[in-house]
Enzyme design. Structure first.
Site, PDB file in Angstrom:
ATOM      1  N   LYS A  53       0.804  -1.201   0.000  1.00 17.23           N
ATOM      2  CA  LYS A  53       0.000   0.000   0.000  1.00 17.23           C
ATOM      3  C   LYS A  53       0.853   1.274   0.000  1.00 17.23           C
ATOM      4  CE  LYS A  53      -3.450  -2.250   2.950  1.00 17.23           C
ATOM      5  NZ  LYS A  53      -3.963  -2.246   4.343  1.00 17.23           N
ATOM      6  N   GLY A  54       2.036   1.197   0.583  1.00 11.58           N
ATOM      7  CA  GLY A  54       2.798   2.392   0.959  1.00 11.58           C
ATOM      8  C   GLY A  54       3.078   3.407  -0.128  1.00 11.58           C
ATOM      9  N   GLU A 107       8.391   2.415  -5.272  1.00 12.67           N
ATOM     10  CA  GLU A 107       8.336   1.997  -3.863  1.00 12.67           C
ATOM     11  C   GLU A 107       8.322   3.213  -2.946  1.00 12.67           C
ATOM     12  OE1 GLU A 107       7.741   0.160  -1.576  1.00 12.67           O
ATOM     13  OE2 GLU A 107       8.756  -1.764  -1.567  1.00 12.67           O
ATOM     14  N   ASP A 108       7.734   3.065  -1.774  1.00 12.90           N
ATOM     15  CA  ASP A 108       7.777   4.140  -0.788  1.00 12.90           C
ATOM     16  C   ASP A 108       9.151   4.208  -0.124  1.00 12.90           C
ATOM     17  OD1 ASP A 108       7.474   1.718   0.533  1.00 12.90           O
ATOM     18  OD2 ASP A 108       5.835   2.379   1.838  1.00 12.90           O
ATOM     19  N   ASP A 111      14.267  -0.502   2.529  1.00 15.07           N
ATOM     20  CA  ASP A 111      14.866  -0.746   3.847  1.00 15.07           C
ATOM     21  C   ASP A 111      15.936  -1.833   3.660  1.00 15.07           C
ATOM     22  OD1 ASP A 111      15.266  -0.844   6.591  1.00 15.07           O
ATOM     23  OD2 ASP A 111      13.413  -1.877   7.033  1.00 15.07           O
ATOM     24  N   LYS A 139      16.979   3.615   3.237  1.00 11.24           N
ATOM     25  CA  LYS A 139      17.821   3.544   4.438  1.00 11.24           C
ATOM     26  C   LYS A 139      19.105   2.826   4.016  1.00 11.24           C
ATOM     27  CE  LYS A 139      13.774   3.030   7.490  1.00 11.24           C
ATOM     28  NZ  LYS A 139      13.031   2.085   8.365  1.00 11.24           N
ATOM     29  N   PHE A 160      12.340   4.571  12.052  1.00  8.59           N
ATOM     30  CA  PHE A 160      11.022   4.234  11.514  1.00  8.59           C
ATOM     31  C   PHE A 160      10.248   5.517  11.208  1.00  8.59           C
ATOM     32  CE2 PHE A 160       6.738   2.671  11.250  1.00  8.59           C
ATOM     33  CZ  PHE A 160       6.924   1.512  10.519  1.00  8.59           C
ATOM     34  N   VAL A 161       9.756   5.625   9.986  1.00  9.69           N
ATOM     35  CA  VAL A 161       9.069   6.856   9.563  1.00  9.69           C
ATOM     36  C   VAL A 161       7.638   6.582   9.103  1.00  9.69           C
ATOM     37  CG1 VAL A 161      11.187   8.097   8.950  1.00  9.69           C
ATOM     38  CG2 VAL A 161      10.055   6.683   7.221  1.00  9.69           C
ATOM     39  N   ASP A 167       3.042   3.906   6.796  1.00 10.39           N
ATOM     40  CA  ASP A 167       2.181   3.703   7.963  1.00 10.39           C
ATOM     41  C   ASP A 167       2.927   3.096   9.141  1.00 10.39           C
ATOM     42  OD1 ASP A 167       2.530   1.091   6.642  1.00 10.39           O
ATOM     43  OD2 ASP A 167       1.144   0.392   8.192  1.00 10.39           O
TER      44      ASP A 167
HETATM   45  P1  IMP Z   1      12.330  -4.073   2.935  1.00 13.00           P
HETATM   46  O1  IMP Z   1      11.761  -5.247   2.218  1.00 13.00           O
HETATM   47  O2  IMP Z   1      13.071  -4.465   4.175  1.00 13.00           O
HETATM   48  O3  IMP Z   1      13.188  -3.197   2.024  1.00 13.00           O
HETATM   49  O4  IMP Z   1      11.132  -3.209   3.478  1.00 13.00           O
HETATM   50  C1  IMP Z   1      10.400  -2.452   2.598  1.00 13.00           C
HETATM   51  C2  IMP Z   1       8.966  -2.270   3.063  1.00 13.00           C
HETATM   52  O5  IMP Z   1       8.854  -2.223   4.474  1.00 13.00           O
HETATM   53  C3  IMP Z   1       8.487  -0.947   2.538  1.00 13.00           C
HETATM   54  O6  IMP Z   1       7.825  -1.127   1.308  1.00 13.00           O
HETATM   55  C4  IMP Z   1       7.568  -0.471   3.637  1.00 13.00           C
HETATM   56  O7  IMP Z   1       6.261  -0.940   3.396  1.00 13.00           O
HETATM   57  C5  IMP Z   1       8.076  -1.119   4.888  1.00 13.00           C
HETATM   58  N1  IMP Z   1       8.928  -0.179   5.675  1.00 13.00           N
HETATM   59  C6  IMP Z   1      10.267  -0.207   5.807  1.00 13.00           C
HETATM   60  N2  IMP Z   1      10.712   0.783   6.586  1.00 13.00           N
HETATM   61  C7  IMP Z   1       9.627   1.490   6.956  1.00 13.00           C
HETATM   62  C8  IMP Z   1       9.430   2.666   7.761  1.00 13.00           C
HETATM   63  O8  IMP Z   1      10.354   3.289   8.310  1.00 13.00           O
HETATM   64  N3  IMP Z   1       8.139   3.089   7.899  1.00 13.00           N
HETATM   65  C9  IMP Z   1       7.079   2.454   7.320  1.00 13.00           C
HETATM   66  N4  IMP Z   1       7.214   1.359   6.553  1.00 13.00           N
HETATM   67  C10 IMP Z   1       8.482   0.878   6.367  1.00 13.00           C
HETATM   68 MG    MG Z   2       5.652  -0.736   1.111  1.00 16.43          MG
END
Ligand code: IMP
Ligand code: MG
Length: 188
Positions: A53-54, A107-108, A111, A139, A160-161, A167
């Site tokens: 959703k982000g 992507e939002d 991480d 990040k 965390f944002v 969200d």
């Molecule tokens: P990754 O797979 O570890 O790169 O995480 C990516 C997903 O985790 C993003 O698409 C977000 O939905 C969620 N996410 C990661 N960090 C944050 C944050 O700081 N705030 C909110 N959602 C996050």
């Molecule tokens: Mg996301």
């Protein structure tokens, strides 16, 4: 309205919200990204693949500032539980992606990169060859996959944002700026 008003009582009690990026900063940067993508993809008719959703707010602003023809498709993925990446990606749906078209994953936040890696591999398995990634936030200290990100809005610290589509436990997506959530008991 205080930005915390959009969160349930439990969250308000436990967390402070610290403004990280103003609405103007975010919107200004998204316009720059749109201009760059419009230049790079002129004549290519790309698909913006919005990761739900982000990314819905980012993708919508990105699309509306673009000056070239493009289409929009959607995928819904999840990997987070609360403030922790579970390390496992779940795909809930993916709309139709024609393999011959250039695809821009929108992507939002990047991480660990697990979500991006999953999606890039999934699209390649569908025959997509022209693929790139655009993310509003990254990040860098957390990112641990090989997938290169072509367009990054802002690099941020490992905090965390919420806001601008992001969200915490489903809340805070409608906030217009980006805020860091600080646990009142732990601090930063
Ligand atoms: P990754 O797979 O570890 O790169 O995480 C990516 C997903 O985790 C993003 O698409 C977000 O939905 C969620 N996410 C990661 N960090 C944050 C944050 O700081 N705030 C909110 N959602 C996050
Ligand atoms: Mg996301």
């Amino acid at each position: 309205m205080d930005s915390r008003d959009v969160f349930p009582y439990q969250v308000v009690r436990d967390y402070d919200l610290f403004p990280l990026l103003t609405e103007e900063e975010v919107v200004g940067r998204v316009r720059q990204m749109s201009a760059q993508i419009s230049e790079d993809y002129a004549g290519k008719n790309p698909i913006l693949l919005c990761v739900l959703k982000g990314a819905y707010v980012f993708c919508s602003d990105l699309s509306r500032a673009m000056t070239i023809p493009h289409e929009m498709e959607f995928v819904k993925l999840s990997s987070y539980q609360g403030q922790q990446s579970s390390g496992e990606v779940q795909e809930h749906f993916l709309t139709h992606i024609p393999a011959e078209r250039p695809v821009i994953i929108v992507e939002d936040i990047a991480d660990t990169g697990t979500t991006i890696k999953y999606l890039a591999e999934r699209l390649r398995s569908l025959g997509v060859t022209d693929l790139c990634i655009a993310t509003l936030l990254r990040k860098p200290d957390q990112y641990r996959v090989e997938e290169e990100i072509a367009y990054v809005g802002f690099d941020i610290a490992n905090r965390f944002v919420v806001g601008y589509g992001l969200d915490y436990m489903g809340y805070g997506r409608g906030l217009r700026a980006v805020y860091e959530m600080i646990d009142k008991n732990l601090g930063r």
